[in-house]
Design an enzyme around this catalytic site. Structure first.
Site, PDB file in Angstrom:
ATOM      1  N   ASP A 131     -15.777  25.983 -29.536  1.00 62.08           N
ATOM      2  CA  ASP A 131     -14.235  26.062 -29.063  1.00 62.08           C
ATOM      3  C   ASP A 131     -14.165  25.722 -27.741  1.00 62.08           C
ATOM      4  O   ASP A 131     -15.000  25.586 -27.055  1.00 62.08           O
ATOM      5  CB  ASP A 131     -14.404  27.752 -29.179  1.00 62.08           C
TER       6      ASP A 131
HETATM    7  C1  BGC Z   1      -8.975  28.868 -29.252  1.00 61.67           C
HETATM    8  C2  BGC Z   1      -9.374  27.884 -30.661  1.00 61.67           C
HETATM    9  C3  BGC Z   1      -8.442  26.866 -30.405  1.00 61.67           C
HETATM   10  C4  BGC Z   1      -8.551  26.294 -29.051  1.00 61.67           C
HETATM   11  C5  BGC Z   1      -7.840  24.879 -28.806  1.00 61.67           C
HETATM   12  C6  BGC Z   1      -9.112  28.241 -27.998  1.00 61.67           C
HETATM   13  O1  BGC Z   1      -8.792  29.129 -27.045  1.00 61.67           O
HETATM   14  O2  BGC Z   1     -10.050  29.992 -29.459  1.00 61.67           O
HETATM   15  O3  BGC Z   1      -8.894  28.510 -31.820  1.00 61.67           O
HETATM   16  O4  BGC Z   1      -8.495  25.892 -31.514  1.00 61.67           O
HETATM   17  O5  BGC Z   1      -8.463  27.187 -27.901  1.00 61.67           O
HETATM   18  O6  BGC Z   1      -6.508  25.176 -28.262  1.00 61.67           O
END
Ligand code: BGC
Length: 776
Positions: free
Chosen positions: A241
């Site tokens: 993530d």
């Molecule tokens: C989120 C993800 C997301 C990523 C990219 C993170 O803060 O938890 O679900 O895909 O950011 O934007």
């Protein structure tokens, strides 16, 4: 909409050759991003860069600026209904179609991987990101997640199944340790991922921010390698993530292939250093590079072809999905007839109240926020569907949108309601109440909205409430005021049109709840342990999540899991469950005949639940194991079938550390909700007797119940010198004593002088157990 193709690499990749040719530094560089959204290229060897971007219910491609909180603008893309609404469709075919539309938009925008779906379990309705997740149940989550992945990937682009794993809250999400026992992990929090991974093979899996039992998900070898790869056979890329990597070297060693976004190349240098110093085997890095190059190869064919999509057709699909995901919770008769659907002929007298009808709440905040290609509002759509201008009153304020005070708007709405034939009130959570990054701390609609409803109910009994919220709200304080409630969740850019279709009967509602609506927050399973404290959240409710909890406690709920009304009615008849095979090869074929007994077309979600009345572990009263959505014309009837296998009947045995099937009776129920079971059939399943390893710490009862241990123990008791047992090994002691014995470890019995057997007897027992290989 079209866009020119870009070539992501110079040509087909010879992965093994490239691994030979890349320098150590180049290999390390491939395991982190180039920037916020792109993978690292190695131009010298013709390795290109691909773009990955959010997800999950629409494309969020940022052109100039980058953030992971949905703050900056992105290119226009269809905002499909959020997962809360898509989940409520219970329709795998529809999700495949939505997936394929998402895939086409991803591809047309030269993006290789769409960052979704998210399939975390809704442990508490308070989770700020529940709108991005499908259900409180792992079977619904896994199967719908798999369908969406299949659809997206059928277009030649990849997905990222997220957030792996046990990311069930936003509070402290980047640090908190989710402390969960293995059985609960396996049965509730991992099952959905397992189903989606094994069925749909997502190109990437995104690890969660949080820790799982003290270890960051991004550094968890058990999670990322043992379970995901060794057990489930996953061969794709694990991506972090955004910002989830704390330390690159242990992450890589645990099975994380790609750190996103770029974090200044410090991690790459650490990886190089670890390989040089011998702290990490270069083969670990090679394996990650192999997976990453394979991902690039997979993305090549689609990237090489120009692609486009039909924004109008996707808008229509979004409308269909929003209608299918709306749940008619309640539709009581007024003057003898259910209030909904409304008749187009009466439309001129309809009053629409609520700013959300004009300014829709259709998606949640954070990384999933899409810049829609169009936006339907329900007020305009009602006018179009009903063919008449309806009157409108905003009823309450939305900050920055509505002028005036709540009181003034309420009074105006009440005045207009006095003469209206029907009042349709649009209520819901303010946008600021639910978002990625934080959780709610209550389940309530704003006071101003409840006060409005009360005032309207006093002047007009023909009230329909249309709700917009991403996760359950409590209805118990106000639903008695209204005969009809339609829950639309956050229905995406075409949600307004879908509501109009449902209100006026152009479509019959066919959504069903994938999360229980509790009477109050205090009733919820994680109440008191959500969101945890001091860096830990203890999943003390174990496997009793969602309806499993309410059923175990026999609690009243506002609306049960699986519930949803339609404008027609269905009969479930000829329910049978046929067992064939045994043990690991057992299957139970469940069949039911479903008949549309009403007067309009509609769809039933046939739900198959299984209960195991007797087991060595506490099992939920019933658990969903399969479902089928069937669409029927009035009078039409069809047989549906769900085939269960051994795994569907098994539980995770905490000491055997294996999926375990206990033979005996199982109750198979077919129903229209978890609390509306239309038929229950008892089946008898044959399986080898349970044989957990025995030790001197195993109890007398555990030895007795063990297929081999019982035989050995009885032989020991049958010895002539054993006090308190006859020569067949039957106990000759009073019942209370015998009951107490069952719970005593055999080593304790041996320590009590004169009780059944002494230490020599225990040693004999253990030796024989060793010989027969049943001793731990
Ligand atoms: C989120 C993800 C997301 C990523 C990219 C993170 O803060 O938890 O679900 O895909 O950011 O934007």
């Amino acid at each position: 909409m079209t866009s020119a193709p870009t070539t992501t690499t110079a040509g087909p990749l010879d992965v093994e050759r490239l691994i030979q040719d890349l320098t150590l530094e180049e290999k390390a560089s491939l395991t982190s991003g180039l920037d916020f959204w792109h993978t690292q290229p190695v131009e010298r060897l013709g390795i290109g860069s691909v773009m990955v971007t959010d997800g999950p219910h629409g494309l969020r491609k940022q052109d100039t600026s980058a953030d992971h909180l949905g703050l900056a603008e992105s290119v226009p893309a269809t905002c499909f209904p959020t997962a809360a609404a898509l989940g409520s469709t219970w329709d795998v075919d529809l999700l495949r179609r939505v997936g394929s539309a998402l895939g086409r938009e991803t591809r047309a925008n030269d993006v290789a991987v769409l960052l979704g779906p998210g399939i975390n379990i809704k442990r508490s309705p308070l989770c700020g990101r529940n709108f991005e997740y499908f259900s409180e149940d792992p079977v619904v989550s896994g199967d719908l997640g798999a369908a969406l992945i299949e659809g997206i990937q059928s277009e030649g682009v990849g997905t990222s199944l997220k957030h792996f794993a046990v990311n069930n809250q936003e509070t402290d999400r980047m640090r908190v340790s989710a402390d969960v026992d293995e059985r609960t992990l396996r049965e509730i929090y991992l099952t959905g991922f397992e189903r989606a991974v094994t069925r749909a093979k997502p190109w990437t899996v995104m690890c969660a921010y949080n820790k799982v039992n003290g270890t960051y998900a991004s550094e968890h070898p058990w999670l990322l390698t043992e379970v995901l790869r060794d057990e489930w056979g996953y061969d794709g890329v694990v991506v972090s993530d955004w910002g989830a990597v704390a330390d690159r070297v242990p992450s890589l060693a645990a099975g994380l292939d790609l750190e996103m976004p770029n974090s200044g190349n410090i991690g790459d240098a650490q990886v190089v250093e670890a390989v040089r110093s011998g702290a990490m085997d270069e083969a670990v890095l090679d394996q990650a590079v192999r997976r990453l190059l394979t991902l690039l190869s997979r993305a090549l064919p689609a990237a090489a072809e120009p692609s486009s999509y039909d924004a109008g057709a996707h808008h229509a699909l979004a409308r269909e999905a929003a209608a299918a995901g709306s749940v008619l919770l309640k539709n009581d008769p007024v003057d003898g007839t259910p209030l909904l659907p409304l008749r187009a002929a009466d439309a001129a007298g309809v009053l629409v109240v609520g700013e959300f009808a004009r300014t829709p709440r259709y998606q949640g905040a954070g990384s999933s926020q899409v810049n829609p290609t169009r936006l339907d509002d329900a007020l305009t759509a009602i006018g179009e569907v009903a063919g008449a201008d309806v009157s409108f009153a905003p009823g309450f304020t939305i900050e920055g949108v509505t002028e005036g005070s709540d009181e003034q708007l309420r009074d105006e709405a009440v005045e207009a309601a006095r003469t209206a034939t029907t009042v349709v009130v649009f209520l819901g959570l303010p946008a600021a109440d639910e978002s990625e990054g934080y959780d709610r701390d209550h389940l309530d609609l704003p006071d101003s909205q409840v006060a409005l409803l009360q005032a309207l109910a006093e002047v007009n009994p023909r009230l329909v409430v249309v709700l917009a919220n991403g996760s359950a709200v409590a209805l118990s304080g106000w639903e008695h005021l209204t005969p009809a409630v339609l829950e639309t969740w956050l229905g995406g850019q075409a949600g307004g049109g879908a509501v109009a279709d449902l209100l006026f009967g152009a479509q019959s509602p066919s959504g069903r709840l994938t999360e229980t609506i509790p009477v109050s927050l205090r009733d919820t399973p994680a109440y008191g342990s959500f969101p945890g404290e001091l860096g830990h959240v203890r999943y003390g409710e174990g496997v009793l999540v969602g309806y499993r909890y309410y059923d175990a406690k026999g609690m009243t709920v506002s609306y049960p899991f699986g519930h949803g009304l339609t404008y027609t009615s269905f009969e479930h008849t000829d329910v049978t469950a046929t067992v064939s095979g045994e043990g690991d090869d057992v299957t139970v074929t469940v069949r039911a005949r479903i008949t549309n007994t009403g007067t309009v077309r509609g769809a039933e979600v046939v739900q198959v639940y299984v209960g195991d009345p007797e087991s060595v572990v506490l099992r939920p009263e019933r658990e969903l194991k399969g479902f089928v959505k069937v669409s029927l014309e009035p009078g039409e009837s069809r047989e549906v079938e769900v085939v269960l296998d051994a795994r569907d009947l098994s539980y995770w045995h905490p000491t055997l550390r294996a999926w375990t099937l206990e033979g005996g009776e199982f109750l198979v129920s077919v129903g229209a909700s978890s609390r509306d079971l239309r038929a229950t059939v008892s089946v008898d399943v044959t399986a080898p007797p349970l044989a957990a390893p025995l030790s001197d710490d195993s109890t007398f009862g555990e030895w007795l119940d063990h297929p081999v241990g019982g035989e050995l123990l009885r032989a020991e008791l049958a010895r002539p010198e054993t006090p308190g047992a006859d020569d067949q090994g039957n106990l000759e002691i009073d019942e209370t004593m015998a009951k107490m014995l069952l719970d005593m470890p055999v080593r304790v019995i041996a320590n009590f002088a004169g009780m059944l057997f002494d230490r020599d007897g225990l040693a004999r027992l253990l030796d024989q157990a060793q010989e027969r290989s049943v001793r731990a």
